[in-house]
Design an enzyme around this catalytic site. Structure first.
Site, PDB file in Angstrom:
ATOM      1  N   ASP A 183       0.836  -1.205   0.000  1.00  0.00           N
ATOM      2  CA  ASP A 183       0.000   0.000   0.000  1.00  0.00           C
ATOM      3  C   ASP A 183       0.867   1.250   0.000  1.00  0.00           C
ATOM      4  O   ASP A 183       2.072   1.190   0.184  1.00  0.00           O
ATOM      5  CB  ASP A 183      -1.016  -0.020   1.146  1.00  0.00           C
ATOM      6  N   TYR A 189       3.584   2.299   2.752  1.00  0.00           N
ATOM      7  CA  TYR A 189       4.902   1.650   2.799  1.00  0.00           C
ATOM      8  C   TYR A 189       5.801   2.438   1.863  1.00  0.00           C
ATOM      9  O   TYR A 189       6.068   2.043   0.724  1.00  0.00           O
ATOM     10  CB  TYR A 189       4.759   0.188   2.356  1.00  0.00           C
TER      11      TYR A 189
END
Length: 146
Positions: free
Chosen positions: A84, A87
């Site tokens: 996602d 990160y």
């Protein structure tokens, strides 16, 4: 076609820079950032040598290349990795978890997997009902059965 800019940090000079090849594939190859010697049954996180900041509202899907199993006998243990957009720090290095089905060696720069980015799913609202309006096809695994 919509264009999206991704900020990328390379953690090594030993791999080729990532490139989107317009008209050839929507998937972008990722390379092993270091050498791995794996024995049959070994599990290993393969370092892909990059950290990428995805735009808000996007996620990346990481999967093996079609030749990964044939070439190295490796299976991605989470089937499809989802990264996602949170990160996104310098230390958030992309990796792919692999299981060796035979003794194998992955060299630096080997194209071991691929990714694409996708827009996040919209917010889902579940409307509970007693019956669905669709035709009952007979359950899982019934396509083509008479």
């Amino acid at each position: 076609m919509e264009k999206v800019t991704l900020k990328i940090k390379y953690h090594t000079d030993a791999i080729e820079k990532l490139a989107y090849i317009d008209g050839k594939s929507d998937w972008i190859d990722l390379r092993a950032a270091r050498r791995y010697e794996l024995k049959k049954g070994d599990w290993q996180l393969i370092d892909l040598g990059v950290s990428i900041a995805l735009p808000e509202g996007y996620e990346a899907h990481v999967v093996p290349r079609s030749s990964t199993y044939r070439t190295w006998g490796l299976l991605q243990t989470n089937s499809c990795g989802v990264i996602d957009n949170t990160y996104s720090g310098d230390g958030d290095v992309w990796m792919v978890p692999m299981l060796a089905t035979r003794d194998t060696v992955v060299e630096v720069g080997d194209r071991i997997c691929q990714f694409r980015i996708m827009k996040n799913q919209p917010q889902i609202i579940f409307d509970e009902v007693e019956h669905l309006d669709g035709i009952n096809r007979g359950g899982f695994g019934t396509t083509g059965r008479k």
